[in-house]
Motif scaffolding. Structure first.
Motif, PDB file in Angstrom:
ATOM      1  N   LEU A 186       0.678  -1.095  -0.062  1.00  0.00           N
ATOM      2  CA  LEU A 186       0.048  -0.038  -0.109  1.00  0.00           C
ATOM      3  C   LEU A 186       0.894   1.373  -0.051  1.00  0.00           C
ATOM      4  O   LEU A 186       1.964   1.253   0.556  1.00  0.00           O
ATOM      5  CB  LEU A 186      -1.023  -0.120   1.280  1.00  0.00           C
ATOM      6  N   ARG A 187       0.372   2.240  -0.668  1.00  0.00           N
ATOM      7  CA  ARG A 187       0.927   3.725  -0.725  1.00  0.00           C
ATOM      8  C   ARG A 187      -0.041   4.861   0.088  1.00  0.00           C
ATOM      9  O   ARG A 187      -1.160   4.612  -0.413  1.00  0.00           O
ATOM     10  CB  ARG A 187       1.464   3.740  -1.965  1.00  0.00           C
ATOM     11  N   LEU A 188       0.417   5.466   0.675  1.00  0.00           N
ATOM     12  CA  LEU A 188      -0.292   6.349   1.496  1.00  0.00           C
ATOM     13  C   LEU A 188       0.022   7.912   0.873  1.00  0.00           C
ATOM     14  O   LEU A 188       1.161   7.970   0.540  1.00  0.00           O
ATOM     15  CB  LEU A 188      -0.168   6.308   3.012  1.00  0.00           C
ATOM     16  N   ARG A 189      -1.019   8.736   1.126  1.00  0.00           N
ATOM     17  CA  ARG A 189      -0.737  10.174   0.770  1.00  0.00           C
ATOM     18  C   ARG A 189       0.487  10.746   1.937  1.00  0.00           C
ATOM     19  O   ARG A 189       1.314  11.720   1.579  1.00  0.00           O
ATOM     20  CB  ARG A 189      -1.777  11.247   1.105  1.00  0.00           C
ATOM     21  N   ASP A 190       0.380  10.267   3.181  1.00  0.00           N
ATOM     22  CA  ASP A 190       1.133  10.680   4.250  1.00  0.00           C
ATOM     23  C   ASP A 190       2.021   9.627   4.911  1.00  0.00           C
ATOM     24  O   ASP A 190       1.626   8.682   5.308  1.00  0.00           O
ATOM     25  CB  ASP A 190       0.853  11.551   5.459  1.00  0.00           C
ATOM     26  N   ALA A 191       3.157   9.465   4.206  1.00  0.00           N
ATOM     27  CA  ALA A 191       4.096   8.243   4.574  1.00  0.00           C
ATOM     28  C   ALA A 191       4.367   8.086   6.150  1.00  0.00           C
ATOM     29  O   ALA A 191       4.632   7.082   6.512  1.00  0.00           O
ATOM     30  CB  ALA A 191       5.484   8.098   3.931  1.00  0.00           C
ATOM     31  N   GLU A 192       4.386   9.103   6.717  1.00  0.00           N
ATOM     32  CA  GLU A 192       4.560   9.205   8.358  1.00  0.00           C
ATOM     33  C   GLU A 192       3.385   8.631   8.818  1.00  0.00           C
ATOM     34  O   GLU A 192       3.517   8.216  10.104  1.00  0.00           O
ATOM     35  CB  GLU A 192       4.750  10.585   8.609  1.00  0.00           C
ATOM     36  N   GLN A 193       2.234   8.452   8.486  1.00  0.00           N
ATOM     37  CA  GLN A 193       1.042   7.781   9.059  1.00  0.00           C
ATOM     38  C   GLN A 193       1.177   6.295   8.862  1.00  0.00           C
ATOM     39  O   GLN A 193       0.069   5.565   9.078  1.00  0.00           O
ATOM     40  CB  GLN A 193      -0.335   8.388   8.675  1.00  0.00           C
ATOM     41  N   ALA A 194       2.000   5.621   8.293  1.00  0.00           N
ATOM     42  CA  ALA A 194       2.305   4.328   7.872  1.00  0.00           C
ATOM     43  C   ALA A 194       1.756   3.386   9.278  1.00  0.00           C
ATOM     44  O   ALA A 194       1.123   2.327   9.146  1.00  0.00           O
ATOM     45  CB  ALA A 194       3.285   3.886   7.237  1.00  0.00           C
ATOM     46  N   THR A 195       2.476   3.502  10.189  1.00  0.00           N
ATOM     47  CA  THR A 195       2.372   2.783  11.488  1.00  0.00           C
ATOM     48  C   THR A 195       0.890   2.758  11.901  1.00  0.00           C
ATOM     49  O   THR A 195       0.358   1.682  12.247  1.00  0.00           O
ATOM     50  CB  THR A 195       3.455   3.469  12.681  1.00  0.00           C
TER      51      THR A 195
END
Length: 375
Positions: A201-210
């Protein structure tokens, strides 16, 4: 106060060479420190950005790869892409695994929608029977678009794929060891027709991955974020920045102590003049304030000049990045990221050091006893 300013400026003009050397010492220290921090920031940011080009923000690893798990919910930023990875030695000659290529390549099989997880890579031509290689891996194999490539599994299963393109992330380790193909090709190589290792998966905000990974995992997946898979590297880079900041900051401390030594020698040289001023009515704090003010003026001017030089040098490196060997430093060029917060805290810490260094000549001037000197 006008009297203190008058004497301080007269002393600085009278000892122009010493004043200029002291000022430049502080300025060079500030310039080196701010430039080193900008280069370190750029290196960390560039390495993370290059890594994220070929690494998903979240990898939901299936707890049972032999069974197709249910598709996870769509996160903010894009849908999940099914994938299956394997490590295989590539052979462009089709004669089995040659001994001169001892490294395995990580082969990532992408299912429907998997290309959207890697928008910065050119994977549009990828379809069953084809493969896209990392640029460094393609050079080491001598395999370019249009060539045929054979992949061999650990079970000696061999499949033939056609190279349709290459990609370059800027992270040499990824460019030299990653390749993308279709999901069914990896299944054929592993002789597991229904295997599915998980979803990428890829997110708009990578910092919210956890947070997003924990919310989507459920009971079928184990969430693996890009921070966890690269934790050691991130911690090493953060430690490197702290060490560089401490070591280079010592240059500023040495320059401030050099400035203080020049002012202390000035106090010793001007001892008779100080005694005369005291006899003529000058207060002790006024005389001592002259030398403290000299140190403060030199320090503030040095800090201002150092910030200008550091910003200019950092901007130059941002305009013309330094080429570095990717085999040693992961990146092929050294990026720069200028953070004004670094300039602020460097200036504040340097000003504190300058003030502390200015206390040395002040303390020396306060100890002078006019009666003893005149006697």
């Amino acid at each position: 106060m006008r009297f203190v300013w008058f004497l301080a400026l007269r002393h600085l003009r009278h000892r122009r060479t010493q004043s200029l050397i002291s000022l430049l010492g502080v300025a060079v220290g500030i310039m080196v420190l701010t430039t080193a921090l900008s280069l370190t920031n750029g290196f960390i940011k560039g390495l993370v950005e290059a890594t994220l080009k070929a690494v998903p923000h979240i990898y939901l690893q299936s707890l049972n790869p032999e069974e197709s798990p249910p598709t996870p919910p769509t996160p903010p930023g894009g849908g999940p892409g099914p994938g299956l990875s394997d490590q295989s030695p590539p052979d462009p000659q089709g004669r089995g695994w040659p001994q001169r290529w001892g490294d395995f390549a990580t082969l990532i099989g992408l299912g429907e929608g998997g290309q959207a997880v890697y928008p910065e890579l050119d994977l549009g031509q990828l379809k069953p029977g084809t493969i896209v290689l990392g640029s460094a891996l393609a050079r080491s194999l001598g395999a370019y678009p249009g060539d045929r490539l054979f992949l061999v599994s650990i079970n000696q299963k061999r499949i033939e794929l056609r190279v349709v393109g290459t990609f370059q992330t800027g992270n040499y380790l990824l460019d030299a060891g990653f390749a993308f193909t279709a999901l069914q090709d990896v299944r054929a190589l592993m002789e597991a027709p229904s295997a599915l290792s998980g979803y990428q998966l890829r997110l708009r905000d990578a910092e919210q991955a956890t947070q997003v990974g924990q919310a989507l995992a459920g009971s079928h997946y184990f969430p693996q974020t890009w921070q966890s898979s690269n934790r050691t590297l991130i911690e090493q880079l953060a430690l490197q920045k702290r060490v560089i900041g401490i070591v280079v900051f010592l240059i500023v401390v040495v320059a401030a102590l050099g400035m203080a030594s020049v002012l202390v020698l000035t106090v010793i040289e001007k001892t008779p003049d100080i005694a005369l001023l005291r006899v003529m009515g000058a207060r002790a704090n006024q005389v001592a304030g002259v030398f403290a003010l000299e140190g403060l003026v030199l320090g503030v001017l040095g800090i201002a000049l150092g910030n200008l030089l550091g910003f200019g040098l950092s901007s130059y490196f941002a305009w013309r990045p330094v080429e570095i060997p990717g085999e040693l430093y992961f990146l092929t060029r050294l990026p720069v990221e200028i953070r004004y917060s670094d300039f602020i805290w460097v200036s504040a810490m340097s000003l504190l050091v300058v003030i502390l260094a200015s206390l040395l000549p002040l303390w020396r001037a306060l100890r002078i006893k006019p009666g003893e000197v005149l006697r």
